[in-house]
Design a protein around this motif. Sequence first.
Motif, mmCIF file in Angstrom:
data_model
loop_
_atom_site.group_PDB
_atom_site.id
_atom_site.type_symbol
_atom_site.label_atom_id
_atom_site.label_comp_id
_atom_site.label_asym_id
_atom_site.label_seq_id
_atom_site.Cartn_x
_atom_site.Cartn_y
_atom_site.Cartn_z
ATOM 1 N N PHE A 147 0.842 -1.190 0.000
ATOM 2 C CA PHE A 147 0.000 0.000 0.000
ATOM 3 C C PHE A 147 0.879 1.243 0.000
ATOM 4 O O PHE A 147 2.089 1.166 0.170
ATOM 5 C CB PHE A 147 -0.946 0.013 1.210
ATOM 6 C CG PHE A 147 -0.232 -0.018 2.533
ATOM 7 C CD1 PHE A 147 0.155 1.163 3.175
ATOM 8 C CD2 PHE A 147 0.069 -1.238 3.147
ATOM 9 C CE1 PHE A 147 0.811 1.127 4.388
ATOM 10 C CE2 PHE A 147 0.731 -1.264 4.364
ATOM 11 C CZ PHE A 147 1.105 -0.099 4.980
ATOM 12 N N VAL A 148 0.243 2.384 -0.181
ATOM 13 C CA VAL A 148 0.919 3.659 -0.164
ATOM 14 C C VAL A 148 0.142 4.606 0.771
ATOM 15 O O VAL A 148 -1.099 4.635 0.757
ATOM 16 C CB VAL A 148 1.029 4.260 -1.585
ATOM 17 C CG1 VAL A 148 -0.333 4.418 -2.229
ATOM 18 C CG2 VAL A 148 1.758 5.600 -1.546
ATOM 19 N N ASP A 149 0.835 5.358 1.632
ATOM 20 C CA ASP A 149 0.247 6.359 2.521
ATOM 21 C C ASP A 149 0.449 7.732 1.899
ATOM 22 O O ASP A 149 1.566 8.083 1.480
ATOM 23 C CB ASP A 149 0.908 6.320 3.899
ATOM 24 C CG ASP A 149 0.434 5.138 4.719
ATOM 25 O OD1 ASP A 149 -0.788 4.879 4.715
ATOM 26 O OD2 ASP A 149 1.272 4.457 5.344
ATOM 27 N N VAL A 150 -0.648 8.529 1.859
ATOM 28 C CA VAL A 150 -0.592 9.883 1.300
ATOM 29 C C VAL A 150 -1.126 10.856 2.359
ATOM 30 O O VAL A 150 -2.202 10.638 2.952
ATOM 31 C CB VAL A 150 -1.426 9.994 0.009
ATOM 32 C CG1 VAL A 150 -1.385 11.431 -0.525
ATOM 33 C CG2 VAL A 150 -0.899 9.016 -1.047
ATOM 34 N N TRP A 151 -0.363 11.908 2.581
ATOM 35 C CA TRP A 151 -0.789 12.982 3.504
ATOM 36 C C TRP A 151 -0.960 14.284 2.719
ATOM 37 O O TRP A 151 -0.088 14.623 1.907
ATOM 38 C CB TRP A 151 0.261 13.202 4.594
ATOM 39 C CG TRP A 151 0.415 12.047 5.521
ATOM 40 C CD1 TRP A 151 -0.261 11.834 6.667
ATOM 41 C CD2 TRP A 151 1.341 10.986 5.378
ATOM 42 N NE1 TRP A 151 0.154 10.675 7.274
ATOM 43 C CE2 TRP A 151 1.155 10.122 6.494
ATOM 44 C CE3 TRP A 151 2.301 10.628 4.431
ATOM 45 C CZ2 TRP A 151 1.891 8.958 6.691
ATOM 46 C CZ3 TRP A 151 3.034 9.468 4.621
ATOM 47 C CH2 TRP A 151 2.821 8.650 5.730
ATOM 48 N N VAL A 152 -2.118 14.974 3.000
ATOM 49 C CA VAL A 152 -2.390 16.253 2.320
ATOM 50 C C VAL A 152 -2.845 17.263 3.377
ATOM 51 O O VAL A 152 -3.710 16.966 4.213
ATOM 52 C CB VAL A 152 -3.472 16.086 1.241
ATOM 53 C CG1 VAL A 152 -3.791 17.444 0.599
ATOM 54 C CG2 VAL A 152 -3.026 15.088 0.177
ATOM 55 N N ALA A 153 -2.276 18.444 3.327
ATOM 56 C CA ALA A 153 -2.710 19.544 4.217
ATOM 57 C C ALA A 153 -3.951 20.198 3.633
ATOM 58 O O ALA A 153 -3.983 20.570 2.457
ATOM 59 C CB ALA A 153 -1.595 20.556 4.371
#
Length: 444
Positions: A147-153
Amino acid sequence: MKPDPIGLLVTEGQMSAGTPEADSLVLRLTRLNLQVLSITMLLTFALIAGASLLAARELQAQAAERSAQLLANSLAPMLVFEDQVAAAAELQAFSKRSEWRMAQVATAGREVFAQWPADSGKSPPAIQAQPPSLAQAGVARQMHLEFVDVWVAIKLKGELIGWLHLQEGLEQVQLAVMRMAGLGAVLIGLAIFIAAWLLRWVQRKALAPIVELSDLAERVSISQDYSQRAKVHRFDEVGRLSERFNQMLKRVEIGQAELNQQLRQEQKVGQEFEQLAHRDSLTQLPNRLYFQSALQRHVATSCQEVLLMALMFIDLDNFKTVNDKHGHDAGDEVLREVAARMSKVLRAGDVLCRLGGDEFALILPSLPDEAAAEQLALRLIAAIREPMIIDGHLMPIGATVGLAFCPVDEVDAPNLLSAADVAMYAAKRAGKNTYRRASHASRQ
């Protein structure tokens, strides 16, 4: 089969006519080329599959970032108005369009505002584990195996109002790549099979002159027929090799012909020497040397097979008188005439020899009885006693015979000859022109 005079070729034990195809040069080269080709293709395929997998994962991660940014823009008003229900509905609706595993929305103070699925827990571990680059770039991701983790402000008019954390699975894209890899492996296997067939055909055709040359060498080795020649297909390295091989065969053929001719000449000379060594030059009868070996053989056969044989020792009467009165030429003519007369009354298997001077010996093998030898002795004496005219002069020639039997009288050659000699002298004492048996002579 012709002899191999020079010994250039191997024997049948060293190379059989039916060399197994598994040991052929064509198959060995095909296997080697196919191994190199297979390794190259498989290595290339592995590199392409690996690169494709990495590229697919990267594309999936970029798509996840774009989805997260779109979702963050949609969630900004909901955070401002603190509408958690709308935020949860937005997450639910958005999740149907992607491979999300988990989504979390947090306030600027990092308190969970909404999440999907709803039972994912209250703590926002992903928000707490955001990478340091998130504060500067506003977007960050972290790749994992599955899987891939994505963080967005989440910002509104440039002001930070919250955070969005998405976790998207990579199983589907990896499965798609694996399917493509499986299909590629099948195609590569088919390509290798076709390449193997083509390589074998091409190499068989290219190596046909070498195979023909090998077959020719094997045929020559077995038949030793050096008149065969190799066919020159083209003037390349193999063609030059075929020409040199033909030249070698020609030289061997010439050498063999010369050697065979020399052997025939030596055999002919040897036969002539043997005839000279075993034949009396005056009477053309076998001489004493031949008589000794022949007597040994016949005595051995008589004793082993219990067959009656006889030996006659023949001495001419008055031969010295002929030489003294009429000369040695007349004596030689008398010996030739005596030999001819005795030969006419003998059986096919009897062996008449001249021992020297006026002495003869006669071997009589396989007699039916002793009387047959005695009757033959009388016929010999009578044949020699017939009038003999040499150069107009009557020759007073007669014959005295000593007769001994094997195995009756003796069982070895020297003793048998001695017994016949003693019997001859007994016949001389009895008045000449007669015969005596060894058994009778021993009693006199």
